[in-house]
Design an enzyme around this catalytic site. Structure first.
Site: not given
Ligand SMILES: *[C@@H]1O[C@H](CO)[C@@H](O)[C@H](O)[C@H]1NC(C)=O
Ligand SMILES: *[C@@H]1O[C@H](CO)[C@@H](O)[C@H](O)[C@H]1NC(C)=O
Ligand SMILES: *[C@@H]1O[C@H](CO)[C@@H](O)[C@H](O)[C@H]1NC(C)=O
Length: 357
Positions: A324, A321, A41
């Site tokens: 990340h 978040d 991610s």
């Protein structure tokens, strides 16, 4: 007052890095003919959007600072891969494998997938994801396609050898594997030291596969300090320290083993150049002045809850978040990987010299 000075220091520091930098941004022809992206991610640009998984970021507030808005990037703005692409001189972001067409594959493809890992099972409790082995298989099919389109084996071999390849993976082998003992057996089977060793061994074979598929300029990103991620802190607690020290210790084993693996790959494949980026070292330089308070309201799994509200905190926080980094951190890591002078940060090459070799 002290805080004020720190922020001032940070903005001066960032603007120095930025100006230093502009001279490398060449408009027009990119500095390499193509650019391929592998990872999780941290660099995914939409490959998970159509998968059945909770690990998606195709909703606001993800992408609020990205020119095209919500795309499936797990941050407010650009990823490290996007910023490196700009530095290389690409006019457009490298398209995700999920939607790329024949017309664009020769410039590069982004195979990265949120939740994925070096190990096949990593992230499986959340549903679909594209493991590094599958990403390499997808690359195999793209490379075959490029051979077919260019119709000259010698030419395509040389072409693929001039491309830049980046690989940014391994965090989920901790977060969504080793550190989730109810779903995965790895922590029952291995100490953190043994786990780092087997992970890095597997990773080394995967990097060799990338070489076998024609990659000759390969950037390998080390892991950041996962123990400082707000979501891990809320799960494990810190015993009064700033971060979860046991997790950072595990990550340090991984990074310390990865760097010599990169040196080995260089030693055994003299026609290729691999380089290691010390993400931990680079991001701690920036730690001062930034908080580790997440910029959004977190779901129980550490991702943002859906909202249209734009948080002002994102410009002063390391985290968007629970896991990340914000774009401001991505900019710093990408730029340092490109221009780093210290072998502690990029070893043996920074990207700027790697692409010229
Ligand atoms: C194939 O590519 C090589 C290397 O670029 C070039 O020297 C050669 O002339 C090409 N062959 C054909 C048939 O176009
Ligand atoms: C990364 O950088 C930090 C600080 O500069 C250093 O302590 C650490 O040893 C480096 N890690 C690796 C694997 O080179
Ligand atoms: C990259 O690394 C080389 C060699 O260490 C160094 O001379 C150069 O200043 C670094 N930065 C850039 C932007 O090339």
């Amino acid at each position: 007052m002290a805080k004020c000075q720190r922020n001032l220091f940070l903005s001066v520091y960032i603007s120095v890095v930025l100006t230093d930098f502009q001279m490398f941004v060449v408009f027009g022809k990119p500095q390499v003919p193509c650019y391929f992206i592998f990872g999780d991610s941290l660099v995914d640009s939409g490959n998970n959007n159509k998968l059945v998984t909770t690990f998606k970021s195709d909703y606001l507030p993800y992408g609020i600072d990205f020119p095209q808005g919500v795309t499936g990037r797990f941050t407010n703005g650009r990823t490290i891969a996007d910023i490196i692409g700009e530095l290389l001189g690409f006019d457009e972001y490298i398209p995700p494998y999920a939607t790329v067409t024949d017309q664009h594959i020769s410039q590069g493809v982004n195979y990265a997938s949120g939740g994925s890992g070096i190990r096949e099972e990593t992230g499986s409790h959340m549903g679909g994801r594209i493991s590094l082995d599958k990403q390499l298989f997808n690359h195999y099919s793209i490379v075959s396609r490029i051979f077919h389109l260019q119709r000259n084996i010698t030419f395509t071999r040389e072409y693929l050898g001039q491309c830049l390849y980046i690989v940014n993976i391994g965090s989920n082998d901790y977060i969504n594997n080793y550190l989730k003992p109810t779903f995965y057996t790895t922590s029952h089977m291995y100490t953190t030291y043994q786990y780092a060793k087997i992970l890095v061994r597997q990773y080394s074979r995967q990097l060799k596969s990338l070489y076998n598929l024609g990659g000759r300029k390969i950037v390998v990103f080390g892991l950041g300090l996962i123990g400082c991620a707000p979501a891990e802190i809320s799960i494990f607690g810190t015993e009064g320290g700033p971060c979860v020290e046991s997790i950072n210790g595990a990550v340090r084993h991984f990074n310390n083993k990865l760097k010599p693996i990169v040196d080995d790959l260089n030693a055994h494949n003299p026609d290729a150049k691999f380089t290691f980026i010390n993400v931990t070292g680079i991001s701690s330089q920036q730690g001062m002045g930034l908080t580790n308070v997440p910029s959004c309201i977190l779901r129980s799994d550490g991702q943002c809850t859906q909202t249209k509200l734009i948080s002002p905190v994102r410009s002063i926080s390391m985290y968007y978040d629970g896991y990340h980094p914000t774009e401001v951190v991505n900019i710093h890591i990408a730029k340092m990987s490109y221009i780093a002078v210290s072998p502690m940060d990029a070893s043996p090459y920074n990207i700027s010299s790697l692409i010229r070799l």
